[in-house]
Design a protein around this motif. Structure first.
Motif, PDB file in Angstrom:
ATOM      1  N   ALA A 194       0.818  -1.220   0.000  1.00  0.00           N
ATOM      2  CA  ALA A 194       0.000   0.000   0.000  1.00  0.00           C
ATOM      3  C   ALA A 194       0.848   1.265   0.000  1.00  0.00           C
ATOM      4  N   GLY A 195       2.168   1.117   0.107  1.00  0.00           N
ATOM      5  CA  GLY A 195       3.035   2.277  -0.017  1.00  0.00           C
ATOM      6  C   GLY A 195       3.712   2.756   1.246  1.00  0.00           C
ATOM      7  N   PHE A 196       3.474   2.093   2.370  1.00  0.00           N
ATOM      8  CA  PHE A 196       4.115   2.528   3.602  1.00  0.00           C
ATOM      9  C   PHE A 196       5.611   2.231   3.559  1.00  0.00           C
ATOM     10  N   SER A 197       6.409   3.133   4.120  1.00  0.00           N
ATOM     11  CA  SER A 197       7.862   3.012   4.038  1.00  0.00           C
ATOM     12  C   SER A 197       8.437   2.046   5.066  1.00  0.00           C
ATOM     13  N   LYS A 198       7.743   1.883   6.188  1.00  0.00           N
ATOM     14  CA  LYS A 198       8.246   1.005   7.243  1.00  0.00           C
ATOM     15  C   LYS A 198       7.092   0.466   8.064  1.00  0.00           C
ATOM     16  N   VAL A 199       7.087  -0.839   8.293  1.00  0.00           N
ATOM     17  CA  VAL A 199       6.056  -1.488   9.109  1.00  0.00           C
ATOM     18  C   VAL A 199       6.745  -2.176  10.285  1.00  0.00           C
ATOM     19  N   THR A 200       6.236  -1.946  11.487  1.00  0.00           N
ATOM     20  CA  THR A 200       6.856  -2.490  12.691  1.00  0.00           C
ATOM     21  C   THR A 200       5.810  -3.206  13.531  1.00  0.00           C
ATOM     22  N   VAL A 201       6.171  -4.363  14.059  1.00  0.00           N
ATOM     23  CA  VAL A 201       5.317  -5.118  14.978  1.00  0.00           C
ATOM     24  C   VAL A 201       5.783  -4.850  16.403  1.00  0.00           C
ATOM     25  N   TYR A 202       4.823  -4.627  17.288  1.00  0.00           N
ATOM     26  CA  TYR A 202       5.098  -4.416  18.718  1.00  0.00           C
ATOM     27  C   TYR A 202       4.498  -5.576  19.504  1.00  0.00           C
ATOM     28  N   TRP A 203       5.366  -6.367  20.120  1.00  0.00           N
ATOM     29  CA  TRP A 203       4.980  -7.583  20.836  1.00  0.00           C
ATOM     30  C   TRP A 203       4.938  -7.300  22.329  1.00  0.00           C
ATOM     31  N   GLU A 204       3.926  -7.864  22.999  1.00  0.00           N
ATOM     32  CA  GLU A 204       3.772  -7.630  24.428  1.00  0.00           C
ATOM     33  C   GLU A 204       4.724  -8.510  25.234  1.00  0.00           C
ATOM     34  N   GLY A 205       5.357  -7.903  26.239  1.00  0.00           N
ATOM     35  CA  GLY A 205       6.266  -8.648  27.097  1.00  0.00           C
ATOM     36  C   GLY A 205       5.527  -9.428  28.170  1.00  0.00           C
ATOM     37  N   THR A 206       6.282 -10.237  28.922  1.00  0.00           N
ATOM     38  CA  THR A 206       5.707 -11.040  30.003  1.00  0.00           C
ATOM     39  C   THR A 206       6.408 -10.730  31.321  1.00  0.00           C
ATOM     40  N   ASP A 207       5.664 -10.827  32.392  1.00  0.00           N
ATOM     41  CA  ASP A 207       6.207 -10.631  33.735  1.00  0.00           C
ATOM     42  C   ASP A 207       7.089 -11.824  34.119  1.00  0.00           C
ATOM     43  N   GLU A 208       8.287 -11.545  34.593  1.00  0.00           N
ATOM     44  CA  GLU A 208       9.221 -12.621  34.916  1.00  0.00           C
ATOM     45  C   GLU A 208       8.710 -13.542  36.009  1.00  0.00           C
ATOM     46  N   ASP A 209       7.975 -12.990  36.960  1.00  0.00           N
ATOM     47  CA  ASP A 209       7.498 -13.792  38.092  1.00  0.00           C
ATOM     48  C   ASP A 209       6.250 -14.595  37.748  1.00  0.00           C
ATOM     49  N   SER A 210       5.248 -13.922  37.170  1.00  0.00           N
ATOM     50  CA  SER A 210       3.970 -14.596  36.914  1.00  0.00           C
ATOM     51  C   SER A 210       3.910 -15.281  35.558  1.00  0.00           C
ATOM     52  N   GLY A 211       4.728 -14.820  34.620  1.00  0.00           N
ATOM     53  CA  GLY A 211       4.649 -15.349  33.264  1.00  0.00           C
ATOM     54  C   GLY A 211       3.480 -14.797  32.468  1.00  0.00           C
ATOM     55  N   GLU A 212       2.726 -13.861  33.059  1.00  0.00           N
ATOM     56  CA  GLU A 212       1.571 -13.262  32.390  1.00  0.00           C
ATOM     57  C   GLU A 212       2.010 -12.075  31.536  1.00  0.00           C
ATOM     58  N   TRP A 213       1.169 -11.717  30.559  1.00  0.00           N
ATOM     59  CA  TRP A 213       1.439 -10.526  29.755  1.00  0.00           C
ATOM     60  C   TRP A 213       1.548  -9.308  30.673  1.00  0.00           C
TER      61      TRP A 213
END
Length: 274
Positions: A231-250
């Motif tokens: 569609a003509g966009f110059s740059k596409v970036t994905v943003y992934w959600e991190g996880t809590d080290e203790d609970s393992g939850e998002w």
């Protein structure tokens, strides 16, 4: 989105409940969403955005949140449903002060055809673009969004996936006074078309079935990135959600990523820079 009227036994919680209000509680987190959009744009462009366009805006909850942020912020919401726009005006825009109300506008417009003032930011959240089921249709929308941005504008969308997203399953989440059900009713692996419903159940046992219905195509992240590029966009970036080290939850913190984990379910943001 289905706009069916729902009949319920009088005197029950379901008969007096407002499906749009329930949706905003159960599905949306506009403060978090606008935090991400605002901060990400500033980080990428080294300036603050002023004009935000919300496509498929529904009740314009996100547009109102944007307008509240700064006196310099303006918002435009586009949607095809006058009923939903009227609800947003009565229940969201009227809660803004008079100066804020002057900086927001809602229009009954098809996002595929709209031509107006270029926006710094266009958002299409809650997977709304998935109602466009062919590559040509989706590319057409992304191309129109590209044309509707300022020279350094950015399109923001969200997407979801994971192996549970391809299954016919029903999930529930309890909220104060009601339970929210996400019902992936039907999925076709050949076409990637799916039918989903939102239901609500209340403490008195009454139910609001099919409060909302979605007839979507499940677009994958590679497909979305490829079509945005086409569609003509110059740059596409994905943003992934991190996880809590203790609970393992998002943990609610989204960072740029080129690879993800094979999780049962995930939600990401994508930015497409003009």
């Amino acid at each position: 989105m289905s706009q069916k009227r729902h009949k319920h036994k009088s005197g029950t919680a379901a008969s007096s409940a407002d499906r749009h209000a329930l949706y905003e509680i159960a599905v949306q987190s506009v403060e978090t969403e606008i935090d991400f959009v605002d901060e990400t744009f500033t980080n990428i462009r080294a300036r603050q955005a002023g004009f935000l366009r919300e496509d498929f805006c529904g009740t314009a909850n996100s547009s109102c949140e944007w307008t509240r942020r700064r006196p310099s912020n303006h918002a435009l919401g586009l949607d095809l449903s006058q009923e939903v726009l009227d609800w947003g005006i009565a229940n969201n825009i009227k809660k803004l002060n008079k100066k804020q109300q002057q900086r927001i506008q809602l229009l009954k417009q098809n996002v595929l055809h709209y031509q107006g003032k270029p926006a710094d930011i266009i958002i299409a959240m809650n997977f709304s673009y998935q109602l466009l089921k062919t590559r040509d249709e989706l590319r057409g929308y992304f191309s129109r969004a590209h044309d509707g941005l300022t020279e350094d504008g950015i399109l923001f969308i969200d997407a979801y996936g994971g192996h549970d997203s391809w299954r016919e399953i029903k999930e529930k989440t309890k909220h104060k006074g009601f339970t929210y059900y996400w019902d992936q009713k039907k999925f076709d692996p050949i076409t990637a078309n799916m039918i989903c419903h939102i239901h609500f159940k209340f403490k008195d046992g009454s139910k609001m079935k099919k409060a909302f219905t979605y007839d979507w195509r499940m677009w994958t992240l590679p497909e979305l990135q490829e079509i945005l590029d086409e569609a003509g966009f110059s740059k596409v970036t994905v943003y992934w959600e991190g996880t809590d080290e203790d609970s393992g939850e998002w943990d609610g913190i989204y960072s740029t990523a080129e690879h993800g984990e094979d999780e049962p379910a995930w939600i990401v943001y994508l930015t497409a820079e003009k």
